[in-house]
Write an enzyme that holds these catalytic residues in place. Structure first.
Site, short mmCIF file in Angstrom:
data_model
loop_
_atom_site.label_atom_id
_atom_site.label_comp_id
_atom_site.label_asym_id
_atom_site.label_seq_id
_atom_site.Cartn_x
_atom_site.Cartn_y
_atom_site.Cartn_z
N ASP A 31 -17.24 -29.98 22.13
CA ASP A 31 -17.79 -30.34 20.82
C ASP A 31 -16.91 -29.67 19.78
OD1 ASP A 31 -19.16 -30.70 18.48
OD2 ASP A 31 -21.01 -29.72 19.13
N SER A 59 -7.28 -41.89 7.24
CA SER A 59 -7.79 -43.24 6.98
C SER A 59 -7.25 -43.71 5.64
CB SER A 59 -9.32 -43.23 6.93
OG SER A 59 -9.81 -44.46 6.44
N TYR A 117 -17.89 -40.05 4.10
CA TYR A 117 -16.69 -40.32 4.90
C TYR A 117 -15.41 -40.34 4.05
CZ TYR A 117 -13.57 -42.66 8.25
OH TYR A 117 -12.52 -42.99 9.08
N LYS A 174 -12.11 -37.74 4.33
CA LYS A 174 -10.74 -38.16 4.61
C LYS A 174 -9.78 -37.80 3.48
CE LYS A 174 -11.24 -39.84 8.74
NZ LYS A 174 -10.55 -39.22 9.89
#
Length: 248
Positions: free
Chosen positions: A64, A145, A162, A166
């Site tokens: 993890d 991304s 998100y 990024k």
């Protein structure tokens, strides 16, 4: 890829999608490849999809990456079993689609930041320690991304925290470039920023919005192998890959 033969590559988020493809490509290109993920058995199954001589080069460890203590222990295990890390691919990432303004969304926000930012920080720190101990070269990849540079407007599809996570990866790439240089190493850093890639984290609504103009994981793996083959004096700092016809 000759300079990387029989050296150790570590791929986070290796159980599916782009990460699984990275594992197969690196093993097929001669690297001892260690995949990290919660679903260890899915990494082990990737041996069925590589050349016969590459099967023994694929290894899986349950990890993890949001757990700093676990990451430290896993990288020590990798060094003791397989040798010092030469290549790290920070691929693990998650996305949540609930609105930032939605009540009781703390768990979603923390999951994204813990994986997409802290996971990179813990893994890169431990990989750097290993790279520095065995010499001055190495290559660290951040799978970023396109939304880490420009945030698209997706009607009725909030990307939550998100894109900010990024954007942090974009800045981390420059911070690592400077620090690798400050430590007098020849370790390279490359941020790869794909547009939409067909994977478990892209929902079908977004694929439809893009008229099915999405990348395949193999497109990103090809780019990674290209970057690894650059001469020692060449660093591809940022590589953006978009599917032809992408609207955003």
């Amino acid at each position: 890829m000759e300079r990387w033969h029989n050296r150790v590559a570590v791929v986070t988020g290796a159980s599916s999608g782009i990460g699984a493809t990275f594992v197969k490509y690196l093993a097929n290109n001669g690297m001892i490849t260690v995949g990290l993920a919660r679903r260890k058995e899915r990494i082990e199954a990737l041996r069925d999809d590589v050349k016969d001589e590459a099967k023994a080069r694929i290894h899986a460890i349950k990890c993890d990456i949001t757990n700093e203590t676990e990451v430290v222990a896993v990288f020590k295990e990798i060094e003791s079993k397989y040798g010092p890390v030469a290549v790290l691919v920070n691929n693990a990432g998650v996305v949540r689609h609930s609105d930032l303004l939605k009540e009781n969304n703390s768990q979603d926000i923390r999951a994204v930041i813990d994986t997409n930012v802290y996971g990179i920080v813990w893994s890169t720190r431990e990989a750097f320690r290993s790279m520095k101990a065995q010499g001055d070269d190495g290559h660290v990849f951040l799978i970023n991304s396109a939304v880490g540079h420009v945030v698209p407007y997706l009607p009725n599809n909030s990307l939550n925290i998100y894109p900010p996570s990024k954007h942090a990866v974009t800045v981390l790439a420059e911070m690592y470039r400077q620090e690798f240089q400050n430590y007098n190493t020849k370790i390279k850093i490359t941020s790869i920023s794909p547009g939409a890639v067909r994977s478990e984290i892209i929902n079908e609504e977004i694929v439809k919005l893009m008229d099915n103009n999405v990348l395949d994981p193999e497109n990103i793996a090809d780019a990674l192998i290209y970057c690894l083959q650059t001469p020692p004096n060449v660093q591809i700092h940022e590589l953006t890959i978009k599917p032809l016809g992408e609207k955003f």
